[in-house]
Design an enzyme around this catalytic site. Structure first.
Site: not given
Length: 552
Positions: A316-317, A298
């Site tokens: 990541e989001e 990540d």
């Protein structure tokens, strides 16, 4: 099987995925089982069966209200000032106010905002949430949410005292600790986050990312991201629809890893040959799709989850919003330090999506077929490592910054277990918005994988030229038996050389030739010229040692 750069039409190079999996498929790698200990808080009863949600475990009845544990919204010590008939404010247990507020009828997003504001003051206006219900959803979808789904979310949230009666320790900086929670416990925590019931902690507002959904509900000031925010809300609603329709039965482990200076490698002394680390580099595919069974990277913010509960909508989001159980880590994971990482094992994927950034869209339900391990966790392991943001990209080549990044990668990739470790699935970590150089980051991660004794699977996200370049430099390093310490030295030399960043790979090749006293490429082109200039009519026709440098 090894693909080479001369093979036309190939979108991957290096070791085949079949060989990366050692011929046993993606689920053959060992994952250490869940074991309760002083450094591993297991908040459900062991063992589990996957026939039903695990029963909660509680070692003490008191709800800790200190600097080492999560402040639970139902704690008797969570008080809220209430004004009486005389205009005086007296403290009342917040959980009672929360229950009274949420159990009244709620028919719209604006009524929901009023209810939440009754027990959590000072919140921003829920403009994105109102836009979602008033401009995005159809009438039937709105009715189903307020008549069916929201009451279920509220029931799930208010069930927290029974679902999770134990204390959740904080994963603080400077400590290596783990927490294992059942998926149902995570769902109840996220339901409370959705309803913004967690007490505000002044002591942790800057060091912990926070889990309240209020910021997402208010994320409406950037027109170009309004649609993406709405799509994230679709993912959230879909998650709650799933977990309130059928209770999840698995578990998830969150492990914070911290390395002291003495635990980190001496990169200038490691003699590991980079050829011992196999790589598969591909211009197609994604880490979460083609990295099954691997340790999936990540590209994290130091506050894990980054802008998942805001406008953020990149690697990541997106990972957090389609795997919503990852979001709960923001509740108890303090900001990552320079030699720290977070590994999450067992998270389930609930949504599929298309697009990226402002083009992100929820597409459909995802039926995650990843098998469970012996402890009831899905065999998906995700490691969050945060890269440096470079205001001046040229600074990333400095020895201190390379040192920081390689230590960070090592913190994420290292395992205390010595069994056959799953390879690392990664890509352009810290590039894009953080302005990192993919060429440099690929070498840093290769060195970290080698030190951690893992193979590497690298995705270039459609960049076929980068795919070729990474493979070619790897072939050079492997063919010449270059070690970690040698490559470290070449990177340090590059930091002091006045060479353009795009020439990093060619500089490393030349530095290695120079270290071996070999001719550089240009010398081969002018070889005959040199010899003819040095000869005189009276000399022998045989060359002497003065003609050319000796090659070792």
């Amino acid at each position: 099987m090894m693909a080479t750069s001369s093979e036309s039409g190939k979108n991957w190079f290096g070791t085949s995925m079949e060989d990366i999996y050692c011929g046993h498929g993606p689920w053959a790698f060992e994952i250490p089982p869940v074991t309760a200990s002083r450094d591993h808080a297991v908040l459900y009863e062991l063992p589990i069966t996957l026939d039903s949600p695990p029963k909660p475990y509680c070692s003490v009845q008191d709800h800790y209200w200190d600097d080492d544990y999560v402040w639970m919204p139902y704690s008797p010590k969570n008080l809220f000032p209430v004004e009486n008939e005389n205009g005086e404010k007296t403290p009342k247990e917040s959980w009672k106010i929360i229950q009274e507020s949420l159990l009244q009828p709620i028919h719209s997003s604006r009524e929901l905002e009023v209810v939440i504001s009754s027990y959590n003051t000072g919140l921003p206006k829920f403009l994105a949430l109102h836009h979602f219900f008033e401009n995005i959803l159809e009438e039937d979808e709105i009715r189903q949410f307020f008549e069916i789904l929201l009451p279920r979310i509220i029931e799930l949230a208010l069930g927290l005292p029974d679902i999770l009666p134990g204390n959740i320790p904080l994963l603080k900086q400077g400590c290596s600790k783990s927490i294992s929670l059942s998926q149902l416990q995570i769902a109840s925590l996220l339901a409370n986050a959705f309803l913004c019931t967690f007490p505000w902690r002044e002591d942790s507002v800057f060091s912990y990312p926070g889990i309240d959904f209020a910021r997402l509900f208010a994320a409406h000031s950037r027109p170009e991201y309004q649609q993406a925010v709405a799509e994230k809300l679709k993912c959230v609603c879909h998650y709650f629809r799933r977990v309130t329709t059928k209770k999840p039965v698995g578990v998830v482990t969150f492990e914070r890893k911290h390395f002291s200076k003495s635990q980190l490698p001496r990169w200038d002394r490691l003699k590991n040959k980079l050829s011992n680390t196999r790589i598969h580099v591909s211009s197609i595919g994604a880490i979460e799709d083609e990295g099954c069974g691997l340790l999936q990277v990540d590209f994290a913010n130091k506050n894990v989850g980054g802008g998942v509960l805001d406008f953020g909508c990149v690697q990541e989001e997106i990972r957090f919003i389609v795997y919503p159980e990852l979001i709960v880590s923001r509740l108890f994971t303090e900001q990552l330090g320079p030699t720290e990482a977070l590994v999450v094992t067992g998270a389930e994927r609930f949504s599929n999506y298309t697009g990226y950034g402002d083009s992100f869209m929820w597409s459909e339900n995802c039926s995650d077929t990843t098998p469970h391990d012996s402890s009831g966790r899905r065999r998906t392991s995700i490691v969050a490592i945060d890269a440096i943001y470079f205001t001046k990209p040229a600074e990333q080549y400095s020895t201190s910054n390379v040192f920081r990044e390689i230590n960070k990668a090592y913190a994420g990739f290292h395992s205390r277990f010595e069994s056959l470790l799953p390879p690392v699935a990664t890509g352009n970590w810290g590039c894009g918005a953080f302005r990192g150089d993919p060429n440099l980051k690929s070498l840093i991660q290769l060195m970290a994988c080698s030190a951690a004794k893992r193979d590497m699977v690298y995705f270039t996200f459609g960049d076929s030229q980068l795919c070729n370049s990474i493979h070619e430099i790897y072939i050079f390093l492997a063919t010449n038996q270059v070690t970690i310490s040698q490559l470290w030295r070449y990177l340090c030399q590059f930091a002091n050389a006045k060479v353009k960043s795009e020439h990093l790979f060619s500089y490393i090749q030349q530095a290695h030739f120079d270290s071996k006293h070999q001719l550089c490429i240009k010398d081969f082109f002018c070889f005959n010229k040199k010899k003819s200039e040095k000869r005189s009519p009276s000399t022998s026709t045989h060359s002497t040692n003065n003609d050319v440098d000796v090659v070792d």
